[in-house]
Motif scaffolding. Structure first.
Motif, mmCIF file in Angstrom:
data_model
loop_
_atom_site.group_PDB
_atom_site.id
_atom_site.type_symbol
_atom_site.label_atom_id
_atom_site.label_comp_id
_atom_site.label_asym_id
_atom_site.label_seq_id
_atom_site.Cartn_x
_atom_site.Cartn_y
_atom_site.Cartn_z
ATOM 1 N N ARG A 1 0.870 -1.175 0.000
ATOM 2 C CA ARG A 1 0.000 0.000 0.000
ATOM 3 C C ARG A 1 0.907 1.225 0.000
ATOM 4 N N GLY A 2 1.459 1.486 -1.163
ATOM 5 C CA GLY A 2 2.379 2.611 -1.293
ATOM 6 C C GLY A 2 2.429 3.055 -2.744
ATOM 7 N N THR A 3 3.623 3.415 -3.218
ATOM 8 C CA THR A 3 3.758 3.986 -4.557
ATOM 9 C C THR A 3 3.319 3.012 -5.660
ATOM 10 N N LEU A 4 3.584 1.727 -5.456
ATOM 11 C CA LEU A 4 3.124 0.735 -6.455
ATOM 12 C C LEU A 4 1.609 0.783 -6.637
ATOM 13 N N SER A 5 0.903 1.070 -5.563
ATOM 14 C CA SER A 5 -0.566 1.102 -5.630
ATOM 15 C C SER A 5 -1.093 2.425 -6.190
ATOM 16 N N GLU A 6 -0.195 3.341 -6.514
ATOM 17 C CA GLU A 6 -0.597 4.605 -7.154
ATOM 18 C C GLU A 6 -0.533 4.419 -8.672
ATOM 19 N N GLU A 7 -1.099 5.395 -9.394
ATOM 20 C CA GLU A 7 -0.921 5.401 -10.844
ATOM 21 C C GLU A 7 0.003 6.548 -11.209
ATOM 22 N N ARG A 8 0.702 6.414 -12.346
ATOM 23 C CA ARG A 8 1.619 7.474 -12.761
ATOM 24 C C ARG A 8 0.871 8.766 -13.073
ATOM 25 N N ASN A 9 1.559 9.894 -12.980
ATOM 26 C CA ASN A 9 1.010 11.177 -13.395
ATOM 27 C C ASN A 9 0.830 11.153 -14.913
ATOM 28 N N PRO A 10 -0.021 12.050 -15.440
ATOM 29 C CA PRO A 10 -0.236 12.053 -16.899
ATOM 30 C C PRO A 10 1.070 12.201 -17.696
ATOM 31 N N ASP A 11 2.095 12.873 -17.125
ATOM 32 C CA ASP A 11 3.364 13.022 -17.864
ATOM 33 C C ASP A 11 4.278 11.792 -17.718
ATOM 34 N N GLY A 12 3.793 10.759 -17.073
ATOM 35 C CA GLY A 12 4.574 9.516 -16.974
ATOM 36 C C GLY A 12 5.457 9.432 -15.736
ATOM 37 N N SER A 13 5.562 10.527 -14.989
ATOM 38 C CA SER A 13 6.394 10.470 -13.784
ATOM 39 C C SER A 13 5.655 9.703 -12.676
ATOM 40 N N GLU A 14 6.431 9.200 -11.731
ATOM 41 C CA GLU A 14 5.828 8.462 -10.620
ATOM 42 C C GLU A 14 5.068 9.419 -9.710
ATOM 43 N N ARG A 15 3.883 8.986 -9.255
ATOM 44 C CA ARG A 15 3.201 9.731 -8.200
ATOM 45 C C ARG A 15 3.579 9.022 -6.892
ATOM 46 N N MET A 16 4.439 9.671 -6.122
ATOM 47 C CA MET A 16 4.927 9.023 -4.898
ATOM 48 C C MET A 16 3.819 9.012 -3.837
ATOM 49 N N ALA A 17 3.606 7.873 -3.232
ATOM 50 C CA ALA A 17 2.563 7.764 -2.200
ATOM 51 C C ALA A 17 2.938 8.612 -0.989
ATOM 52 N N ASN A 18 1.929 9.149 -0.314
ATOM 53 C CA ASN A 18 2.182 9.894 0.925
ATOM 54 C C ASN A 18 2.740 8.970 1.993
ATOM 55 N N VAL A 19 2.248 7.746 1.987
ATOM 56 C CA VAL A 19 2.640 6.791 3.019
ATOM 57 C C VAL A 19 3.011 5.471 2.332
ATOM 58 N N GLU A 20 4.206 4.972 2.608
ATOM 59 C CA GLU A 20 4.620 3.657 2.079
ATOM 60 C C GLU A 20 4.332 2.611 3.155
ATOM 61 N N MET A 21 3.396 1.724 2.858
ATOM 62 C CA MET A 21 3.010 0.754 3.888
ATOM 63 C C MET A 21 2.937 -0.659 3.326
ATOM 64 N N VAL A 22 3.158 -1.610 4.212
ATOM 65 C CA VAL A 22 2.784 -2.993 3.930
ATOM 66 C C VAL A 22 1.650 -3.333 4.873
#
Ligand code: F0G
Length: 482
Positions: free
Chosen positions: A389-410
């Motif tokens: 439940r972190g950045t992997l569970s986010e989707e990229r921004n429209p420009d292709g950059s990563e949308r970094m999660a506020n909280v990186e969790m397992v």
């Protein structure tokens, strides 16, 4: 019964049920687990259940059912239209929530699809305390965008705030003014919040936030999927609620909202969903979507057997003994990990124990998915399946950059009434071992990255051979057969 007290033994949570149906478990040796993880593309969603010892992926659709729920399934009424099973469910929901109109749907995200189709137009904003993956995906799919206004304190991992899911009321009002009320499709409050660690929302916040929305003529929507945990926390953490029944608290919360929807894979301990609508015209304006996307209005894509089971499950969710089981086990696990110095989200919420991967794996850069790596390591070292439940569970921004999660969790979910205390101890023990060997965990990168909800079907690979080294260290401590 709030808690059973012990005489000499340290206080531990007590199961308020007995086990009468069981499923045999299988613990693969560590080398085989390593091989299965590689085959699964370092994505725990891609593992097979037979290869898992303790499945803490989710509490969705995998909570233990009661004898009464099973019994109710035998009297299901199988009619395409006019099924008595539906009318029994409708009556129970009307009684509990005090809302008249019930639209059935096959699960929570199906409700979200209908809400997005009905209320969100391109350019619209939906305001939330916090997003859930599928809720956000449906809103963005129809051209809307999401504003998440949980209070800053809610995102602080280590905390003793009782209601970290509260929305920031000042930000809410500012956002409505900035977006203009006409452009806000609805306010969605999620109780408890999934992606910030199952943290609850206070009654005062439900009331104040919905009052603000109403002042501006904005529709108010409650995602009640995790409501049972939130009800437990309202009763145990809010002094003014302690003498109220769960039923009274439920009604007070529901009264704040125009619309309530939920996944009955969580609320009701079965598999399904529903949208509850207060206003008759609004109900009619949504009705057509059910036969179009779900099924006829008296089954909504659900099996009538599940409808019967969840109807009993809704009633059981009003029982404090029943809803206290999950949070008590989560707290036991979180407190034990915390005492060992392991970074966890505190205070313990509902739903599951949440490891704070940003600190647990502080040596892994966020773009190498520390939470994704940690959840794979947990499977290799223990056969325990959690969920990133972190950045992997986010989707990229429209420009292709990563949308970094506020909280990186397992998240290590605690499906309700499924794990025993000794299994919980095993989880605690393996997480301790992993924490002491955390330097061995490395990063991940995508080899197949889907554009939408990539965490479900994406495939990754380790950066370096860290999984082999980790498995070797585990074998050295526990032996080949563990
Ligand atoms: N809302 C919340 C708060 C949820 O946690 C979920 C599902 C949904 C909506 C969607 O419901 O799965 O029935 O379509 N959460 C699951 C989880 C998947 O693992 O936390 P659904």
């Amino acid at each position: 019964m709030p808690e059973i007290k012990f005489y000499k033994q340290q206080q531990i949570p007590m199961e308020m049920h007995k086990v009468r149906i069981v499923q045999k478990l299988n613990l693969l040796p560590v080398d085989e687990r390593l091989a299965r993880m590689k085959e699964a593309g370092f994505n725990t969603f891609q593992l097979r259940n037979r290869d898992i010892f303790l499945d803490g992926l989710t509490d969705s659709g995998v909570n233990a059912m009661s004898d009464r729920m099973e019994a109710a399934m035998l009297q299901a009424d199988d009619a395409y239209a006019g099924s008595e099973s539906f009318f029994r469910m409708e009556k129970k929901l009307q009684e509990i929530f005090g809302i008249n109109y019930v639209l059935p749907a096959h699960q929570g995200r199906a409700c979200e699809n209908i809400l997005a189709e009905r209320f969100v137009k391109p350019g619209n904003c939906v305001i939330m305390n916090y997003h859930f993956t599928t809720a956000k995906a449906h809103i963005t799919r129809v051209g809307g965008h999401v504003e998440e206004l949980v209070s800053d304190a809610g995102l602080v991992a280590k905390s003793d705030l009782p209601f970290k899911g509260d929305i920031d009321l000042k930000k809410l009002e500012d956002c409505i003014i900035k977006e203009t009320p006409e452009n806000v499709a609805f306010l969605r409050m999620e109780a408890g919040t999934n992606l910030i660690g199952g943290q609850p929302v206070s009654y005062g916040n439900f009331k104040a936030a919905t009052d603000i929305a109403k002042k501006y003529g904005i529709l108010t929507v409650l995602d009640a999927s995790l409501l049972q945990d939130n009800l437990y926390f309202l009763k145990t953490r809010d002094e003014s609620m302690k003498d109220k029944t769960i039923r009274e608290i439920t009604r007070m919360v529901a009264d704040c909202f125009d619309l309530v929807y939920f996944s009955a894979r969580k609320f009701g301990f079965a598999r399904g969903g529903a949208i509850l609508v207060r206003d008759e015209d609004m109900f009619h304006s949504m009705e057509d979507f059910i036969p179009m996307f779900e099924g006829f209005l008296t089954y909504g894509g659900m099996s009538v057997r599940e409808i019967e089971a969840m109807t009993v499950g809704f009633e059981e969710s009003m029982d404090f003994d029943v809803i206290s089981q999950g949070p008590q086990f989560v707290k036991y696990c979180v407190d034990a990990l915390d005492a060992y110095g392991i970074p966890v989200i505190t205070p313990a919420g509902g739903l599951g124990a949440h490891l704070y991967a940003s600190d647990f794996c502080s040596h892994i850069p966020q773009e190498q998915y520390p939470a994704g790596a940690l959840v794979c390591a947990l499977y290799i070292c223990g056969g325990i399946r959690g969920m990133e439940r972190g950045t992997l569970s986010e989707e990229r921004n429209p420009d292709g950059s990563e949308r970094m999660a506020n909280v990186e969790m397992v998240r290590i979910a605690f499906p309700r009434r499924v794990f025993t205390l000794s299994q919980t101890e095993y989880i605690i023990d393996r997480v301790k071992w992993l924490y002491d060997h955390r330097d061995l965990i490395g990063g991940l990168r995508f080899v197949h990255e889907p554009a939408t909800l990539r965490f479900f079907t994406g495939k990754l690979e380790p950066i370096g051979d860290w999984p082999d080294k980790l498995a070797a260290a585990y074998k050295a401590d526990f032996g080949e057969d563990q």
